[in-house]
Design a protein around this motif. Structure first.
Motif, PDB file in Angstrom:
ATOM      1  N   ASP A  59       0.821  -1.213   0.000  1.00 51.20           N
ATOM      2  CA  ASP A  59       0.000   0.000   0.000  1.00 51.20           C
ATOM      3  C   ASP A  59       0.855   1.263   0.000  1.00 51.20           C
ATOM      4  OD1 ASP A  59      -2.376  -1.278  -0.185  1.00 51.20           O
ATOM      5  OD2 ASP A  59      -3.203  -0.545   1.705  1.00 51.20           O
ATOM      6  N   ARG A  60       1.984   1.231   0.710  1.00 54.40           N
ATOM      7  CA  ARG A  60       2.848   2.412   0.784  1.00 54.40           C
ATOM      8  C   ARG A  60       3.598   2.657  -0.516  1.00 54.40           C
ATOM      9  NH1 ARG A  60       4.270  -0.313   5.546  1.00 54.40           N
ATOM     10  NH2 ARG A  60       6.316  -0.819   4.665  1.00 54.40           N
ATOM     11  N   PHE A  61       3.712   1.632  -1.333  1.00 54.51           N
ATOM     12  CA  PHE A  61       4.506   1.754  -2.559  1.00 54.51           C
ATOM     13  C   PHE A  61       3.639   1.542  -3.795  1.00 54.51           C
ATOM     14  CE2 PHE A  61       7.552  -0.136  -5.692  1.00 54.51           C
ATOM     15  CZ  PHE A  61       8.345   0.984  -5.870  1.00 54.51           C
ATOM     16  N   ASP A  62       3.219   0.325  -4.047  1.00 55.75           N
ATOM     17  CA  ASP A  62       2.426   0.036  -5.248  1.00 55.75           C
ATOM     18  C   ASP A  62       1.072   0.731  -5.228  1.00 55.75           C
ATOM     19  OD1 ASP A  62       4.109  -2.447  -6.424  1.00 55.75           O
ATOM     20  OD2 ASP A  62       3.955  -2.631  -4.254  1.00 55.75           O
ATOM     21  N   ARG A  75       9.038  13.620  -4.448  1.00 52.30           N
ATOM     22  CA  ARG A  75       8.053  12.558  -4.232  1.00 52.30           C
ATOM     23  C   ARG A  75       8.575  11.203  -4.690  1.00 52.30           C
ATOM     24  NH1 ARG A  75       3.513  10.270  -6.867  1.00 52.30           N
ATOM     25  NH2 ARG A  75       2.002   9.496  -5.335  1.00 52.30           N
ATOM     26  N   ASP A  76       9.413  11.181  -5.718  1.00 49.50           N
ATOM     27  CA  ASP A  76      10.017   9.919  -6.148  1.00 49.50           C
ATOM     28  C   ASP A  76      10.788   9.269  -4.996  1.00 49.50           C
ATOM     29  OD1 ASP A  76       9.331   9.658  -8.986  1.00 49.50           O
ATOM     30  OD2 ASP A  76      10.552  11.458  -9.269  1.00 49.50           O
ATOM     31  N   VAL A  77      11.525  10.080  -4.257  1.00 48.63           N
ATOM     32  CA  VAL A  77      12.286   9.555  -3.126  1.00 48.63           C
ATOM     33  C   VAL A  77      11.344   9.119  -2.003  1.00 48.63           C
ATOM     34  CG1 VAL A  77      14.138  10.014  -1.477  1.00 48.63           C
ATOM     35  CG2 VAL A  77      14.208  11.066  -3.737  1.00 48.63           C
ATOM     36  N   LEU A  78      10.296   9.887  -1.758  1.00 51.86           N
ATOM     37  CA  LEU A  78       9.330   9.519  -0.727  1.00 51.86           C
ATOM     38  C   LEU A  78       8.665   8.181  -1.057  1.00 51.86           C
ATOM     39  CD1 LEU A  78       7.646  12.989  -0.114  1.00 51.86           C
ATOM     40  CD2 LEU A  78       9.272  11.813   1.381  1.00 51.86           C
ATOM     41  N   LEU A  79       8.354   7.943  -2.310  1.00 52.45           N
ATOM     42  CA  LEU A  79       7.771   6.668  -2.708  1.00 52.45           C
ATOM     43  C   LEU A  79       8.758   5.531  -2.481  1.00 52.45           C
ATOM     44  CD1 LEU A  79       6.008   7.811  -5.996  1.00 52.45           C
ATOM     45  CD2 LEU A  79       4.868   6.945  -3.947  1.00 52.45           C
ATOM     46  N   ALA A  80      10.020   5.751  -2.794  1.00 48.39           N
ATOM     47  CA  ALA A  80      11.034   4.722  -2.556  1.00 48.39           C
ATOM     48  C   ALA A  80      11.178   4.427  -1.068  1.00 48.39           C
ATOM     49  CB  ALA A  80      12.374   5.169  -3.144  1.00 48.39           C
ATOM     50  N   GLU A  81      11.052   5.464  -0.230  1.00 45.40           N
ATOM     51  CA  GLU A  81      11.092   5.239   1.216  1.00 45.40           C
ATOM     52  C   GLU A  81       9.919   4.368   1.665  1.00 45.40           C
ATOM     53  OE1 GLU A  81      13.182   8.836   3.567  1.00 45.40           O
ATOM     54  OE2 GLU A  81      11.304   9.395   2.579  1.00 45.40           O
ATOM     55  N   GLY A  82       8.782   4.460   0.975  1.00 49.24           N
ATOM     56  CA  GLY A  82       7.644   3.631   1.319  1.00 49.24           C
ATOM     57  C   GLY A  82       7.924   2.153   1.166  1.00 49.24           C
ATOM     58  N   HIS A 157       8.765   2.558  -9.790  1.00 45.91           N
ATOM     59  CA  HIS A 157       7.433   3.141  -9.640  1.00 45.91           C
ATOM     60  C   HIS A 157       7.051   3.947 -10.877  1.00 45.91           C
ATOM     61  CE1 HIS A 157       3.991   5.036  -7.641  1.00 45.91           C
ATOM     62  NE2 HIS A 157       4.096   4.070  -6.752  1.00 45.91           N
ATOM     63  N   ARG A 158       8.029   4.570 -11.491  1.00 45.22           N
ATOM     64  CA  ARG A 158       7.781   5.311 -12.737  1.00 45.22           C
ATOM     65  C   ARG A 158       7.566   4.362 -13.920  1.00 45.22           C
ATOM     66  NH1 ARG A 158       8.245  11.186 -13.675  1.00 45.22           N
ATOM     67  NH2 ARG A 158       8.981  12.097 -11.719  1.00 45.22           N
ATOM     68  N   HIS A 159       8.318   3.255 -13.927  1.00 42.31           N
ATOM     69  CA  HIS A 159       8.311   2.334 -15.063  1.00 42.31           C
ATOM     70  C   HIS A 159       8.153   0.892 -14.549  1.00 42.31           C
ATOM     71  CE1 HIS A 159       9.767   5.785 -17.367  1.00 42.31           C
ATOM     72  NE2 HIS A 159      10.743   5.914 -16.478  1.00 42.31           N
ATOM     73  N   PRO A 160       6.977   0.538 -14.030  1.00 42.99           N
ATOM     74  CA  PRO A 160       6.804  -0.760 -13.371  1.00 42.99           C
ATOM     75  C   PRO A 160       6.900  -1.967 -14.294  1.00 42.99           C
ATOM     76  CG  PRO A 160       4.698   0.381 -13.577  1.00 42.99           C
ATOM     77  CD  PRO A 160       5.757   1.362 -13.963  1.00 42.99           C
ATOM     78  N   ALA A 161       6.834  -1.764 -15.601  1.00 44.87           N
ATOM     79  CA  ALA A 161       6.959  -2.884 -16.534  1.00 44.87           C
ATOM     80  C   ALA A 161       8.354  -2.975 -17.145  1.00 44.87           C
ATOM     81  CB  ALA A 161       5.921  -2.770 -17.655  1.00 44.87           C
TER      82      ALA A 161
END
Length: 257
Positions: A59-62, A75-82, A157-161
C-alpha cells in the motif's frame, strides 16, 4: 489447474521447488493485505495500546499513484522510502541527487525498450556481448552504488513494466544463477519471466481480480523472490490463505481449471 505451463511457477532464484499457482496467489495476497500487531503510544494514549498495521509495503509503494512530473522529484524519493524505509537527512539528499543524475540513463533505457515491457525484450538486451547501449547495461549501472535500492525503487514506480526491483535480499538470491555473459542479475529475472510467461499471465489476471489493482509480472516476480529470500514466504502464504478463507473467496476459483 490449466496446462503444465501454468500449473506452477518454476523460479530457481526463489528455491528448488516449483511454486503452485494457488500458493503464489496466496503469497501475493498476504503481502498486499497482511497485518501485524504494533504497540503504539501517543499523547492521547500514553499508556499505549496494540494496533494492527500493514506487515508489508504494497500500500505504501504500489498503492500510491505514479508521479507524473517531468524529471526526478522529491516525491520519487518519498515513494522509494515507502518500500525500503526512511532515510536520514544526509542519505535522503544523496539519493535525491543520485536519482537526478541517473535520470538521463533511465530515459535511455526507456527509449531503447521502445514501448516493450522488460519480459518482451530479446535476450541480447541482457548480454554483455551486445553492449554498450543495452537495457541490461543501463539497469546494471542504475543498480550500483550507495542508495541504489531507493533509486531503483523510484524508477520502478515510474516504469513498473521495465525497471526490476533488485535489492540486497533479491540480489543474493539471483547471483548464484548468473550465466557467463549475463549483464547482471536482471538477466536472471528476464529468463525466469520468459520461461514462465504463461503462468505469470495467469497470476497477473488473478491478482488484479483479487486485489482490484493490477501488478506487472515484474513486480510479482519481485514479491515472490523477496518473500522467499527474506524467509517470509511461509507467513505471507498463511496470511493470504486465512484472508481468502475469511472472505469466502477461494483462491483456486480465480485460476484456470
Amino acid at each position: 489447474m490449466g496446462g503444465p505451463d501454468v500449473a506452477a511457477l518454476v523460479l530457481p532464484s526463489a528455491g528448488p521447488d516449483p511454486i503452485p499457482m494457488a500458493t503464489a496467489l496466496a503469497a501475493v495476497l498476504g503481502y498486499a493485505r497482511g497485518r501485524r500487531p504494533l504497540f503504539f503510544r501517543s499523547p492521547s494514549s500514553p499508556q499505549g495500546r496494540w494496533v494492527q498495521v500493514l506487515a508489508y509495503a504494497m500500500d505504501r509503494f504500489d498503492g500510491q499513484p505514479p508521479e507524473t512530473a517531468d524529471g526526478a522529484t522529491d516525491r520519487d524519493v518519498l515513494l522509494a522510502e515507502g518500500l525500503h524505509g526512511r532515510l536520514d537527512p544526509a542519505a535522503w539528499s544523496a539519493v535525491r541527487a543520485r536519482l537526478a543524475a541517473a535520470w538521463p540513463l533511465a530515459a535511455e533505457a526507456v527509449g531503447r525498450a521502445d514501448g516493450r515491457a522488460f519480459w518482451e525484450l530479446p535476450d541480447d538486451e541482457f548480454s554483455v556481448l551486445a553492449e554498450p547501449g543495452t537495457v541490461g547495461a543501463a539497469l546494471r549501472s542504475l543498480a550500483e552504488g550507495p542508495g541504489a535500492r531507493h533509486v531503483v525503487a523510484a524508477l520502478h514506480h515510474r516504469h513498473p513494466a521495465l525497471v526490476p526491483l533488485v535489492d540486497g535480499v533479491t540480489r543474493r538470491q539471483l547471483w548464484g544463477h548468473l550465466r557467463e555473459g549475463d549483464s547482471g542479475p536482471e538477466a536472471v529475472v528476464h529468463r525466469e519471466l520468459v520461461a514462465n510467461a504463461g503462468a505469470f499471465a495467469v497470476l497477473e489476471t488473478a491478482t488484479a481480480t483479487l486485489l482490484g489493482r493490477p501488478l506487472t509480472r515484474l513486480r510479482l516476480h519481485d514479491v515472490l523472490l523477496w518473500l522467499s529470500g527474506s524467509l517470509r514466504m511461509t507467513h505471507a502464504v498463511a496470511v493470504g490463505r486465512a484472508l481468502a478463507a475469511d472472505s469466502e473467496q477461494g483462491l483456486e476459483a480465480l485460476l484456470p481449471a
